[in-house]
Design an enzyme around this catalytic site. Sequence first.
Site, PDB file in Angstrom:
ATOM      1  N   TRP A 345     -12.457  -2.337  -2.306  1.00 38.61           N
ATOM      2  CA  TRP A 345     -12.810  -2.450  -3.730  1.00 38.61           C
ATOM      3  C   TRP A 345     -14.321  -2.529  -3.908  1.00 38.61           C
ATOM      4  O   TRP A 345     -14.802  -2.789  -5.007  1.00 38.61           O
ATOM      5  CB  TRP A 345     -12.148  -3.685  -4.356  1.00 38.61           C
ATOM      6  CG  TRP A 345     -12.698  -5.013  -3.887  1.00 38.61           C
ATOM      7  CD1 TRP A 345     -13.228  -5.303  -2.659  1.00 38.61           C
ATOM      8  CD2 TRP A 345     -12.768  -6.220  -4.643  1.00 38.61           C
ATOM      9  NE1 TRP A 345     -13.620  -6.620  -2.605  1.00 38.61           N
ATOM     10  CE2 TRP A 345     -13.351  -7.206  -3.791  1.00 38.61           C
ATOM     11  CE3 TRP A 345     -12.401  -6.576  -5.938  1.00 38.61           C
ATOM     12  CZ2 TRP A 345     -13.571  -8.522  -4.215  1.00 38.61           C
ATOM     13  CZ3 TRP A 345     -12.617  -7.887  -6.353  1.00 38.61           C
ATOM     14  CH2 TRP A 345     -13.183  -8.842  -5.497  1.00 38.61           C
ATOM     15  N   ASP A 346     -15.080  -2.294  -2.820  1.00 34.84           N
ATOM     16  CA  ASP A 346     -16.523  -2.516  -2.876  1.00 34.84           C
ATOM     17  C   ASP A 346     -17.223  -1.645  -3.900  1.00 34.84           C
ATOM     18  O   ASP A 346     -18.332  -1.961  -4.331  1.00 34.84           O
ATOM     19  CB  ASP A 346     -17.128  -2.310  -1.488  1.00 34.84           C
ATOM     20  CG  ASP A 346     -16.631  -3.346  -0.500  1.00 34.84           C
ATOM     21  OD1 ASP A 346     -17.400  -4.230  -0.128  1.00 34.84           O
ATOM     22  OD2 ASP A 346     -15.444  -3.281  -0.127  1.00 34.84           O
ATOM     23  N   GLU A 484      -8.826 -14.012  -0.015  1.00 34.98           N
ATOM     24  CA  GLU A 484      -7.849 -13.563   0.975  1.00 34.98           C
ATOM     25  C   GLU A 484      -7.307 -14.690   1.845  1.00 34.98           C
ATOM     26  O   GLU A 484      -6.370 -14.482   2.620  1.00 34.98           O
ATOM     27  CB  GLU A 484      -8.484 -12.491   1.872  1.00 34.98           C
ATOM     28  CG  GLU A 484      -8.865 -11.237   1.110  1.00 34.98           C
ATOM     29  CD  GLU A 484      -9.671 -10.275   1.956  1.00 34.98           C
ATOM     30  OE1 GLU A 484      -9.392  -9.073   1.888  1.00 34.98           O
ATOM     31  OE2 GLU A 484     -10.592 -10.737   2.669  1.00 34.98           O
ATOM     32  N   LYS A 604     -11.883 -18.486   0.225  1.00 33.48           N
ATOM     33  CA  LYS A 604     -12.805 -17.715   1.053  1.00 33.48           C
ATOM     34  C   LYS A 604     -14.038 -17.310   0.260  1.00 33.48           C
ATOM     35  O   LYS A 604     -15.161 -17.362   0.740  1.00 33.48           O
ATOM     36  CB  LYS A 604     -12.099 -16.467   1.582  1.00 33.48           C
ATOM     37  CG  LYS A 604     -12.995 -15.512   2.365  1.00 33.48           C
ATOM     38  CD  LYS A 604     -12.235 -14.273   2.796  1.00 33.48           C
ATOM     39  CE  LYS A 604     -13.133 -13.316   3.571  1.00 33.48           C
ATOM     40  NZ  LYS A 604     -12.427 -12.082   3.975  1.00 33.48           N
ATOM     41  N   GLN A 605     -13.797 -16.894  -0.984  1.00 35.23           N
ATOM     42  CA  GLN A 605     -14.870 -16.329  -1.794  1.00 35.23           C
ATOM     43  C   GLN A 605     -14.501 -16.485  -3.264  1.00 35.23           C
ATOM     44  O   GLN A 605     -13.414 -16.946  -3.594  1.00 35.23           O
ATOM     45  CB  GLN A 605     -15.056 -14.849  -1.464  1.00 35.23           C
ATOM     46  CG  GLN A 605     -13.845 -13.985  -1.797  1.00 35.23           C
ATOM     47  CD  GLN A 605     -13.898 -12.627  -1.142  1.00 35.23           C
ATOM     48  OE1 GLN A 605     -13.588 -12.488   0.030  1.00 35.23           O
ATOM     49  NE2 GLN A 605     -14.294 -11.608  -1.895  1.00 35.23           N
TER      50      GLN A 605
END
Length: 789
Positions: A345-346, A484, A604-605
Amino acid sequence: MAGWTWEYEGYDPADARLRESLCTLGNGYFATRGALPECSADEVHYPGTYAAGVYNRLVSEVAGRHVENEDMVNLPNWLPLRFRLPGEPWLTPDTAHVLDHGETLHLSSGLLERRTRYGLGAGRTLLVRQHRFVHMADPHLAGLRTEFTAEGFSGPLEIEAALDGDVTNAGVPRYRDLDGRHLTHVLTGTSAADTVWLRCRTRTSDVRIALAARLTAPAPVTNRHDRPRALQSTRLDLAAGESVTVDKIVALHTSRDPAISDPLHAAVDRVVRAGGFDELLPPHLTAWDQLWRRAELDVPGEAGRILRLHLFHVLQTLSPHTADLDVGVPARGLHGEAYRGHVFWDELFVLPYLNLHFPEISRALLHHRHRRLERARTAARDAGHHGAMYPWQSGSDGREETQQLHLNPRSGRWLPDHSHLQHHVGSAIAYNVWQYCEASGDQEFLHTKGAEMLLNISRFWADSATFDDRLGRYRIKGVVGPDEYHDAYPDAAEPGLDDNAYTNVTAAWVLARTLDVLRGLPEPRRRELAERTGLDARELEQWEEISRTLHVPLHHGVISQFEGYGELAELDWRGYRHRYGDIRRLDRLLEAEGDTVNRYQASKQADVLMLGYLFSPAELQGIFRRLGMSLDERTWRRTVDHYLHRTSHGSTLSGLVHGWVLARARRADAWKFCQEALQADIADIQGGTTGEGIHLGAMAGTLDLVQRGLTGLETRGGALWLDPVPLPELSSYGFTLRYHGHWGVRLRLEHGLLEIAVPSSGRSPIEVHLPDRTVHLQPGETDRLALPD
């Protein structure tokens, strides 16, 4: 030019992989890592060359299972050029005495310079200077110039150059149990006294690859073939204090190239017709000059220097040459083999920057997604859904390439990988369609391919949503969000989470935007689309309802990452930091202990906070109002605080998003996260990952942080909207935009003033909205506007 070089002094094998990634040269068609030409692939060095879109699929046996993976292929190595005194070993910095060594990456010109002085004993030294380019004007050419200077001696020096087909994909230690030999049928030959060639093909995708190399030296060149290598040798006579130069020009073609009949013929013909190093350099420099003008970025200090490096690597991965290719956005650039060169998805972090500088590249990348629309529709059907379900990871043809297993290096165990449940990638594609069209004014794309993608992504979300009578709302179940680390509920038999807030809010936004697009279509086009897709009024009514009633869970007055998140246990953050120090990869630490992050409120983020990255505060509040919910500033601040203290930042994107969100929330600690985003690759904060390839999304995102994040820049309704936020550490900056056909619109912010300059043209005026006024700027006009406090 000050701030336009990236320099490394001294030779340190421990830093070699990192330097090789950050010194990669490319042109959007192919790229080559910054390895030293005399060094082979080993535990220290990893020369790698990658062509955009060249993949191959292999099956490996892992943990008793047959696992299929598609990889971006490491192509034959064109770099090799080694040297020695007759009868002596070949000189390398790992085997010979290095007196001094330095490498300089020239960002303005796309040149890599190296300087090494080898000590040969008895007061003799050999100075080696090299310049290298991967040509930005002709995407199929590369060049290497090597200058040898004898110091304290005279005599012969043996030179051997090669095209090396004995390469594998072995750049990521975690993947070394997998089959990495992607090339087969390697053949070599001679086409002229100074020119050799190599051709091969990929084992399963059957992409044909050809390279041709021309070696120019002040002595006769001898060719020989030691398959899988084509070798060229010469013997130089060095005189003390005098320099002798050897040039190597290389051409690369593959069978994916348009307008060629055969890659080998094309490569040989191109290298034969190419000029020498000196002749090729000026058009290369001109091409880079033009890129820098279009992407002008003026940020002072060390931040500006890092941003230029980031922009350099974005342009090497996605250049105007990319617009002619059928390729996506590789998450690790063309710089290494991490993530197997896959597309994630970057582009969500990359296209917003490109939209306002190189819209033709954005359009090509969206075409890539549209060409794989039917594959996404097939994936949805196979999963029992209507519409299009785009894959979390993809390679050549748009099928799901997410690995079935992943290795935890800390425990040595191969674990199931459920990240394919990140269906929010479809919303990222829809977001980019909308943002591209708003920034470029490309109504033709919006009304054709864009509308088709939006419609099918919306159809998938509507079909994925189920109505909950108890809540009186629609729910989306069994997904994984951007975080994730959470892929299942504690002790659940099946993976997946319910009502991930980011997924549901973006799905609601996609449905609403698609309805807007369909209403705005010219009637003949709307009829065509309805006929082709079976779209009817009843389905549109359902989308309207779902877009207003998707469930967004809350707990303790904050937005829940997913339903049930607030019931998870709190993690002993202080204890884990004390025990391990770096806990970014908290998932690996806990799994090695026999535990799982699924039990804890630990991310995670950025997940929920991604909403503040995609949408301005006003737009996000509007989305929540449409959902029948109130998102006041106090609730959002509580939400930011909640996740700020529960995120390990196991992704380079996390610092970027947190810095962006905190800057918009006018928080003092925003700069700390902006700094982390800037340092992510140059300091390799993830612990060894940059050597496997740069993080393209994070690099592009830092550029967009200046372009849109700090300025509050939005492109909507045919106007530019600006709401700058003061950030003391970055209070003066400027950049150039391309907007709705206006090339080179300059914006500069400094000391509470905004200067906008619109170049002369035959275009219409630009409408600019500030929080306290609206102005119209004619082509050729410059305006200086005082910003409200």
